[in-house]
Scaffold this active site. Structure first.
Site, PDB file in Angstrom:
ATOM      1  N   CYS A 198      -3.938  14.211  30.126  1.00 38.16           N
ATOM      2  CA  CYS A 198      -4.282  13.384  31.296  1.00 38.16           C
ATOM      3  C   CYS A 198      -4.974  12.079  30.877  1.00 38.16           C
ATOM      4  O   CYS A 198      -4.309  11.195  30.358  1.00 38.16           O
ATOM      5  CB  CYS A 198      -5.087  14.194  32.296  1.00 38.16           C
ATOM      6  SG  CYS A 198      -4.980  13.515  33.959  1.00 38.16           S
ATOM      7  N   HIS A 250      -3.156  19.484  32.810  1.00 42.39           N
ATOM      8  CA  HIS A 250      -4.362  20.070  32.196  1.00 42.39           C
ATOM      9  C   HIS A 250      -4.143  21.519  31.760  1.00 42.39           C
ATOM     10  O   HIS A 250      -4.502  22.436  32.505  1.00 42.39           O
ATOM     11  CB  HIS A 250      -5.499  20.075  33.225  1.00 42.39           C
ATOM     12  CG  HIS A 250      -6.051  18.729  33.521  1.00 42.39           C
ATOM     13  ND1 HIS A 250      -7.170  18.215  32.898  1.00 42.39           N
ATOM     14  CD2 HIS A 250      -5.646  17.776  34.381  1.00 42.39           C
ATOM     15  CE1 HIS A 250      -7.426  17.016  33.357  1.00 42.39           C
ATOM     16  NE2 HIS A 250      -6.519  16.719  34.263  1.00 42.39           N
ATOM     17  N   GLU A 287      -5.776  23.246  29.748  1.00 43.36           N
ATOM     18  CA  GLU A 287      -7.058  23.919  29.464  1.00 43.36           C
ATOM     19  C   GLU A 287      -7.602  24.633  30.688  1.00 43.36           C
ATOM     20  O   GLU A 287      -8.581  25.359  30.599  1.00 43.36           O
ATOM     21  CB  GLU A 287      -8.077  22.908  28.911  1.00 43.36           C
ATOM     22  CG  GLU A 287      -8.655  21.907  29.912  1.00 43.36           C
ATOM     23  CD  GLU A 287      -7.684  20.790  30.308  1.00 43.36           C
ATOM     24  OE1 GLU A 287      -6.496  20.855  29.933  1.00 43.36           O
ATOM     25  OE2 GLU A 287      -8.121  19.878  31.020  1.00 43.36           O
TER      26      GLU A 287
HETATM   27  N1  GLN Z   1      -6.976   9.246  36.625  1.00 42.86           N
HETATM   28  C1  GLN Z   1      -7.705   9.489  35.419  1.00 42.86           C
HETATM   29  C2  GLN Z   1      -7.693   8.258  34.517  1.00 42.86           C
HETATM   30  O1  GLN Z   1      -7.139   7.267  34.831  1.00 42.86           O
HETATM   31  C3  GLN Z   1      -7.179  10.686  34.673  1.00 42.86           C
HETATM   32  C4  GLN Z   1      -7.437  11.921  35.459  1.00 42.86           C
HETATM   33  C5  GLN Z   1      -7.607  13.151  34.632  1.00 42.86           C
HETATM   34  O2  GLN Z   1      -7.818  13.097  33.415  1.00 42.86           O
HETATM   35  N2  GLN Z   1      -7.593  14.279  35.291  1.00 42.86           N
HETATM   36  O3  GLN Z   1      -8.252   8.319  33.474  1.00 42.86           O
END
Ligand code: GLN
EC number: 4.3.3.6
Length: 201
Positions: free
Chosen positions: A77, A176, A178
């Site tokens: 992410c 994610h 994890e």
């Molecule tokens: N929207 C977040 C970003 O731009 C990422 C979101 C996340 O890691 N769950 O960093």
């Protein structure tokens, strides 16, 4: 030993998932700590904060150097955003560590929904679909020739978006792993680190 970049985000969950996948995990906040790890996880969180803290802690250049020198890294992410060579919808001046020849759009799914779950078929990670959790997730808009697409989103109007990639020793997911108790992604990365440490590939 696999490090988890511990500037911000869900660090503990990644460390636990790595251990559940049979690896040893430690946190990385300082350049000296980065020196000692065989691979690194860049967790989910907020990429703008992670970038600012990495700059403050003088970690951006050391991270770039180790990745260029072949250290395996996995970004989830916000971590996927950090490993992208190019980003869209970044904050003003937002930099990444880079390494993967891809363009990632921040908060891409978030324009429709903040978070959602979807099954994803992941290449090289078993025959059953992976139940993936997306939270204000990015997607990958474009990849270079050396990037292998490992998975695409499967539900809703945004089906078919690239959400998992690998380029040599670097990998990234928009979701994610994890958070779900299914450790296949961490297993895959731990294997990659083991092989790289033994210089098998
Ligand atoms: N929207 C977040 C970003 O731009 C990422 C979101 C996340 O890691 N769950 O960093």
């Amino acid at each position: 030993m696999i490090g988890v970049l511990a500037l911000q985000g869900d660090v503990r969950e990644h460390a636990r998932a790595l251990e559940a996948a049979g690896a040893r995990a430690t946190t990385v906040r300082r350049p000296e700590e980065l020196e000692r790890v065989d691979g690194l996880v860049l967790p989910g969180g907020e990429s703008t904060t992670m970038w600012r803290l990495a700059r403050t802690f003088d970690l951006l250049e050391p991270l770039r150097k180790r990745i260029e020198a072949g250290m395996p890294a996995y970004g989830s992410c916000a971590g996927m955003i950090m490993l992208a060579d190019r980003i869209r919808d970044g904050a003003d001046g937002q930099e990444t560590v880079g390494g993967i020849d891809m363009t990632v759009r921040r908060n891409a799914f978030g324009r429709q929904v903040d978070s959602f779950e979807s099954d994803v078929e992941l290449t090289g990670m078993g025959d059953t679909p992976y139940h993936a959790v997306f939270i204000r997730a990015p997607w990958v808009e474009a990849v270079g020739d050396s990037v292998e697409v490992l998975g695409r989103s499967e539900t809703g109007r945004n089906a078919g978006r690239i959400v998992a990639v690998r380029q040599g020793r670097l990998m990234a997911t928009a979701f994610h792993p994890e958070l779900t108790g299914d450790h296949r992604v961490h297993h895959y990365f731990a294997d990659l680190v083991r092989r790289a440490t033994k210089q098998e590939d």
